[in-house]
Design an enzyme around this catalytic site. Structure first.
Site, PDB file in Angstrom:
ATOM      1  CG  ASP A  46       5.699 -63.883  40.667  1.00 62.55           C
ATOM      2  OD1 ASP A  46       5.514 -64.850  41.715  1.00 62.55           O
ATOM      3  OD2 ASP A  46       4.844 -63.438  40.065  1.00 62.55           O
ATOM      4  CB  CYS A  87       6.347 -59.833  44.828  1.00 62.60           C
ATOM      5  SG  CYS A  87       6.872 -60.503  43.451  1.00 62.60           S
ATOM      6  CE  LYS A  89       1.086 -64.516  40.562  1.00 61.28           C
ATOM      7  NZ  LYS A  89       2.059 -64.057  40.200  1.00 61.28           N
ATOM      8  CB  CYS A 159       9.229 -55.637  37.964  1.00 62.42           C
ATOM      9  SG  CYS A 159      10.058 -57.437  38.575  1.00 62.42           S
ATOM     10  CB  SER A 436       6.007 -62.472  32.903  1.00 62.84           C
ATOM     11  OG  SER A 436       6.297 -61.320  33.720  1.00 62.84           O
TER      12      SER A 436
END
Length: 519
Positions: A46, A87, A89, A159, A436
């Site tokens: 992403d 990540c 998804k 993240c 996001s």
């Protein structure tokens, strides 16, 4: 025979280490008396796809991940499944597959990234996006911009803030589909290796006892997941993904359930993007298990829900220590950051099926102003960078929904540019696309019905007065019912933007955002 679905890929830090983790899971399965086979599925970064046409493919990847895991597991007749995701998804895609297969399953999170450091401050992926606007506004030098870029991602892992990956990992642990503690362990640690070994070995008892995902993922378990998201101040994407997962297991989870749970679960965690800390900081003071214990003692969870340990949530938490009362990352319920959950569902004549907002960290939770209309993310971003957006505006970005985008892009480039320009809390932003987990500000997404489907957002004109009121949970277009009706009668949907390929297939089969945007 145990299938291990690996989302390993070199294209994103979130997944670059997952092949190593899959080998450790395989070792754990062997230790438990099973035989494991690793197979691959896709991932999309992403962060790399953000801000351009590539983001149209991100949500679509969730469906492809679910489809591919279901296909392989059924074709090979696996007795059980472990899926490893990193990540955004990967996680809902894996859970959707588990719900469809309904064979003994455990989800394993690849883990969060450690924070980077620059000029004596912690920096992360969102720091880069916000630096675009800050640099454009002349507030930092080119060298500082480059420094943030080069230090933000120091290694493997997802993240670091309470963005979508960490939100979903936390929600899945609260849901009961991950081993206790695994959601908050960082990617490159011995704790994560132990998670892998325990997951592999721990799957065999689930197989012997025939404990299945649909026994675990009940309505009460989803309410526990929502409670965790509210307490942590998680991503708006949790609404979309939890509804999508629930639909695969036949649970009637609706947008209203988020408001209902949010009324009784306050926002407790001072985590990025609206706060100071990252997931690794939370892990050091007790992690997700500590937060679950806090919520259970306050009667904000259903302790009798079954989990992948074969025990109830309450049984899992009996030996967990209370959070350190002197730490500053998680507040107690008597001193919350906000007395109610920060994710709110808005309705009104602009969003009859609902829309999603996140109010954590906001000083202003309402605005009334003139609409500024953009029919794509790109045109909106150019207007921001050219200083064509003013304080008090209500920016509308439409035709970015599941069908109209297609793919329901996240608007991190737009919202980060606004923050960098100093406009983060000086205007409103509404879209039928998504945001996001790193987004913050007075922003409303998932507007349904979307513009492509003839929702009221399609007929708004420049200068129309719009109200966003998160406290009253209202999204209002200041026009008479007759004027709205007349405009809708004249509306004609534009052709789909793609006429072949995966995006065309997605646009033709996808449901409304209010139903999880599943195909």
């Amino acid at each position: 025979m145990v299938g291990i679905a690996s989302t390993w890929s070199e294209i994103t830090p979130c997944n670059v280490h997952i092949h190593h983790l899959a080998q450790k899971v395989k070792e754990g399965v062997r230790n438990g008396g099973g035989v494991a086979q690793i197979f691959g599925t896709i991932t999309v970064s992403d962060g790399i796809s953000m801000g351009h046409e590539g983001m149209k493919y991100s949500l679509v990847s969730r469906e492809v991940i679910a489809d591919s895991i279901e296909l392989v597991a059924n074709a090979q007749r696996f007795d059980a499944l472990i899926a490893i995701g990193g990540c955004d998804k990967n996680m809902p895609g894996s859970l959707m597959a588990m719900g469809r297969l309904n064979i003994p399953s455990i989800f394993l999170y690849g883990g969060t990234i450690l924070p980077g450091h620059f000029e004596k401050k912690d920096v992360d992926i969102v720091s880069i996006f916000e630096a675009v606007g800050t640099y454009n506004a002349g507030k930092i030098t080119r060298e500082q911009f480059k420094g943030i870029e080069c230090h933000a991602c120091p290694g493997a892992g997802s993240c670091g803030g309470m963005y979508t990956a960490n939100t979903m990992a936390s929600a899945i642990e609260a849901l009961g589909m991950s081993l206790p503690g695994s959601a908050s362990h960082s990617a490159e640690t011995s704790d994560k290796v132990q998670d892998c070994l325990k997951a592999g070995k721990g799957l065999i008892p689930l197989l012997e006892k025939r404990i299945l995902p649909r026994q675990i993922m009940t309505k009460k378990a989803f309410e526990n997941a929502i409670s965790m998201v509210m307490a942590l101040g998680g991503s708006t994407n949790a609404v979309l993904h939890l509804i999508a997962i629930a639909r695969t297991v036949g649970v009637d989870l609706r947008m209203e359930d988020f408001n209902r749970v949010g009324k009784r679960v306050p926002h407790l965690a001072d985590l990025k993007p609206s706060g100071k800390y990252v997931m690794n900081d939370l892990n050091e003071v007790g992690g997700i298990q500590g937060v679950l214990k806090l919520l259970l003692k306050a009667d904000r969870l259903h302790g009798d829900c079954l989990t992948v340990t074969g025990k109830s949530l309450e049984q899992n938490l009996r030996s967990v220590k209370d959070l350190d009362p002197h730490q500053e990352i998680i507040r107690d319920l008597a001193h919350p950051l906000h007395p109610k959950g920060p994710l709110v569902i808005l309705r009104g004549n602009l969003a009859p099926e609902g829309a999603v907002a996140k109010i954590s960290g906001l000083k202003k939770t309402s605005i009334t102003g003139p609409a500024k209309i953009f029919d794509s993310e790109e045109t909106a971003l150019q207007a921001i960078l050219k200083d064509q957006i003013r304080k008090g505006d209500v920016v509308i970005i439409r035709y970015e929904g599941p069908k109209g985008g297609p793919g329901m892009r996240e608007m991190l480039a737009v919202t980060s540019a606004l923050v960098g320009k100093g406009l983060g809390e000086e205007l409103g932003l509404i879209t039928d696309g998504r945001f996001s987990g790193g987004t913050h500000g007075l922003v409303v997404g998932h507007v349904a019905p979307e513009a492509q489907s003839g929702g009221p957002i399609a007929i708004v004109r420049n200068g129309d007065k719009i109200t966003i009121d998160a406290e009253r949970k209202e999204l209002k277009l200041h026009l008479s019912p007759s004027e709205i009706s007349n405009r809708l009668k004249k509306f004609k949907a534009p052709p789909l933007k793609y006429q072949s390929g995966v995006l065309y297939k997605f646009a033709r089969t996808v449901s409304s955002a209010s139903q999880g945007a599943v195909t």
